[in-house]
Write an enzyme that holds these catalytic residues in place. Structure first.
Site, PDB file in Angstrom:
ATOM      1  N   GLY A  49       0.798  -1.217   0.008  1.00  0.00           N
ATOM      2  CA  GLY A  49      -0.057   0.085  -0.102  1.00  0.00           C
ATOM      3  C   GLY A  49       0.710   1.234   0.096  1.00  0.00           C
ATOM      4  CG  ASP A  51       1.479   4.931  -3.681  1.00  0.00           C
ATOM      5  OD1 ASP A  51       1.226   3.783  -4.464  1.00  0.00           O
ATOM      6  OD2 ASP A  51       0.540   5.574  -3.254  1.00  0.00           O
ATOM      7  CG  ASP A 196      28.840   6.011  -4.971  1.00  0.00           C
ATOM      8  OD1 ASP A 196      28.282   5.286  -4.413  1.00  0.00           O
ATOM      9  OD2 ASP A 196      28.809   5.964  -6.278  1.00  0.00           O
ATOM     10  N   GLY A 368      26.932   2.542 -13.236  1.00  0.00           N
ATOM     11  CA  GLY A 368      27.045   3.763 -13.414  1.00  0.00           C
ATOM     12  C   GLY A 368      27.905   4.187 -12.078  1.00  0.00           C
ATOM     13  CG  HIS A 369      26.968   3.499  -8.578  1.00  0.00           C
ATOM     14  ND1 HIS A 369      26.719   4.538  -7.714  1.00  0.00           N
ATOM     15  CD2 HIS A 369      25.961   3.209  -9.248  1.00  0.00           C
ATOM     16  CE1 HIS A 369      25.495   4.814  -7.800  1.00  0.00           C
ATOM     17  NE2 HIS A 369      24.879   3.997  -8.763  1.00  0.00           N
ATOM     18  CG  HIS A 391      25.601   7.665  -1.824  1.00  0.00           C
ATOM     19  ND1 HIS A 391      24.969   8.333  -0.937  1.00  0.00           N
ATOM     20  CD2 HIS A 391      25.952   8.422  -2.963  1.00  0.00           C
ATOM     21  CE1 HIS A 391      24.954   9.523  -1.327  1.00  0.00           C
ATOM     22  NE2 HIS A 391      25.285   9.588  -2.699  1.00  0.00           N
TER      23      HIS A 391
END
Length: 556
Positions: A49, A51, A196, A368-369, A391
């Site tokens: 439920g 979103d 990252d 992309g990392h 990250h």
């Protein structure tokens, strides 16, 4: 607090440490506070439920008078998706590159905050002054154009916040990571690197985005029927390669999925994508062409239940279908937590007779990392005194901390932090010195419906609009309705006085189930979600109320 702030820069991860997504970090000195990124996370199977998931921004609300602006490093949803949630509560200036802000505007418009938003396009070659901070931008290679790292020049020293990056020496757009800027920063002296950690557990360098081109070219050459390509709608470098291959192999392109259509349109208008206009066709026209003349670009690489690819896999798309010997390519990493939904989708594609290529059986995706060697190169270029990984899940942060120690950063100068930890940085010290409120806000439909706790959300929903429990029994083999639907209402309507409304709701449930393919009907969770969606939409339209809908699907 002010006395502590005068001792140095306070760094507070609101989200993105110990998890994938929800990226948001603050840098604060005295009465100046800067936010970097405002990302979302998509719900998992254990949050039915829901979103969207956004960060708890209580700390920002408490310190709103200090905020000088938010810098968005690139246009991925895990960095921009919570902007509307933030701006609805605190209207602050937003800074980002041209493409980043252009793609972010769609969600801001969707949530009716665009008209009051203060959006400013940055020039990556010019510094930006925000309070006592001077921000310098470094272009970095990633899977989407317009990505920047940020160097924050503060009263106590320079902090480099990498955002997402890798060292791609042959990028699709020929814009390489600006190594020279990073090296100059390292020469001048960097106090702290915040970097990252997404691929800290992967050895070597991350391959160039162009690395998949030859394998994708081979797929194009070997396929003599329709070709369906699914990736993230924001992976514009990937999409450009698909377009180039379609041109090379003389295939028309149909684009399906709202975000894919919007992103391709915006990126093309701004010059970040090259799309021959005479190559595009409406998805409704696909059947008018021979199978080898068409390629379909689609959303849904993560198996999202109502995405274009998932609907095609279930044979439930309005006008596109998968036929035997068609080829499907899922050109994206399977995000942790999505393995089950992607697996279900692949199984249904195989039932359709499709040939399916994905990251586990073909070289159709590249990250992309940066991997471990990329991360080492970043540390060696910047040469920071202190280091904080960001990250990634906690294991990724620890792996990255170990890499930093291998490079030569002393153990005592490395801090593995989590969301809500508040770090103090000055020329002699970097470490956790306090905790602030943090967490996740679950969003159900509307941003203002966000709650910090699902139990609290349930209580609020029940107290305001009540609940409806539709009960339906399906045949275990055919999926046809053999009993029901019955409706139970608590706190919503009195059943005896609302018979016409309830009868109409029952009819809607019957029609929605009958419209599903047999394969979709075999997925209990998918049937429940379909019932929940159609009934919520119906009750909202007819009564202006949104009761909690808890479908019960049984099989005999």
């Amino acid at each position: 607090m002010s006395e502590t702030q005068n001792e140095g820069v306070l760094i507070t991860p609101i989200g993105g440490l110990g998890e994938f997504g929800l990226n948001m970090m603050t840098y604060e000195y005295a009465d100046d506070l800067i936010i970097i990124d405002a990302g979302i996370m998509f719900p998992e199977a254990d949050t039915p439920g829901v979103d969207l998931v956004v960060p708890d921004i209580t700390y920002l609300i408490e310190n709103r008078r200090k905020i000088r602006g938010i810098v968005v490093t690139h246009a991925h949803e895990d960095h921009t998706g919570a902007l509307a949630f933030l701006l609805r509560q605190i209207n602050i200036p937003v800074y980002g590159t041209e493409l980043t802000l252009a793609l972010a505007q769609r969600r801001l418009q969707e949530y009716d905050v665009l008209k009051n938003a203060q959006l400013s396009v940055i020039n990556p070659d010019r510094p930006l002054k925000l309070g006592c901070f001077t921000l310098e931008f470094i272009h970095v290679a990633h899977s989407i154009p317009g990505t920047v790292s940020v160097a924050l020049h503060s009263p106590v020293g320079t902090i480099v916040h990498t955002a997402d990056f890798k060292f791609d020496l042959t990028p699709v757009d020929n814009r390489r990571t600006e190594i020279h800027k990073l090296a100059i920063l390292g020469e001048k002296g960097v106090l702290l690197l915040v970097s990252d950690s997404t691929n800290a557990d992967r050895p070597g360098f991350t391959p160039s985005e162009r690395a998949i081109y030859s394998d994708m070219d081979a797929i194009f050459q070997s396929v003599d029927r329709r070709l369906f390509l699914s990736t993230f709608s924001s992976s514009l470098h990937r999409i450009q390669q698909f377009i180039d291959l379609a041109v090379l192999h003389r295939r028309l392109i149909a684009v399906t999925g709202r975000s894919m259509v919007n992103n391709i349109r915006i990126a093309s208008e701004l010059g970040y994508l090259t799309v021959p206009p005479d190559l595009l066709i409406d998805p409704r026209e696909v059947k008018q062409f021979r199978p080898h003349e068409v390629v379909v670009l689609s959303t849904g690489s993560q198996g999202e239940p109502r995405s274009a690819m998932a609907l095609m896999a279930m044979n439930n798309h309005a006008f596109l279908n998968i036929e035997p010997q068609d080829t499907v390519v899922l050109s994206a990493r399977i995000i942790p937590g999505n393995e089950r939904s992607v697996g279900h989708m692949i199984n249904h594609l195989l039932r359709r007779g499709a040939r399916v290529h994905h990251e586990k059986n073909a070289d159709v995706h590249v990250s992309g990392h940066g991997a471990r060697e990329d991360l080492k190169l970043m540390i060696n270029l910047v040469r920071p005194k202190f280091f904080v990984p960001m990250h990634g899940e906690y294991s990724h942060l620890v792996h990255h901390a170990e890499i930093a120690e291998e490079i030569g950063i002393p153990y005592e100068n490395i801090t593995v932090a989590e969301n809500g930890d508040q770090l103090l940085l000055n020329p002699d010290f970097c470490g956790i010195q306090a905790r602030v409120q943090s967490g996740r806000v679950f969003v159900d439909g509307k941003l203002e419906m966000g709650v910090e706790d699902m139990v609290l959300h349930d209580r609020q929903a029940l107290s305001q609009d009540g609940m409806v429990i539709p009960i339906v029994v399906l045949d275990r083999n055919t999926g046809k309705i053999v009993a029901g639907p019955d409706m139970v209402s608590r706190g919503f309507v009195y059943m005896d006085d609302s018979k016409p409304l309830i009868d109409e709701a029952k009819e809607i449930v019957i029609n929605s189930i009958d419209a599903l393919s047999e394969e979709v009907k075999s997925e209990t969770e998918t049937v429940q979600e379909e019932i929940r969606i159609v009934l919520r939409r119906f009750f909202s339209k007819r009564t202006k109320r949104r009761p909690m809908v808890l479908p019960v699907v049984m099989r005999v």
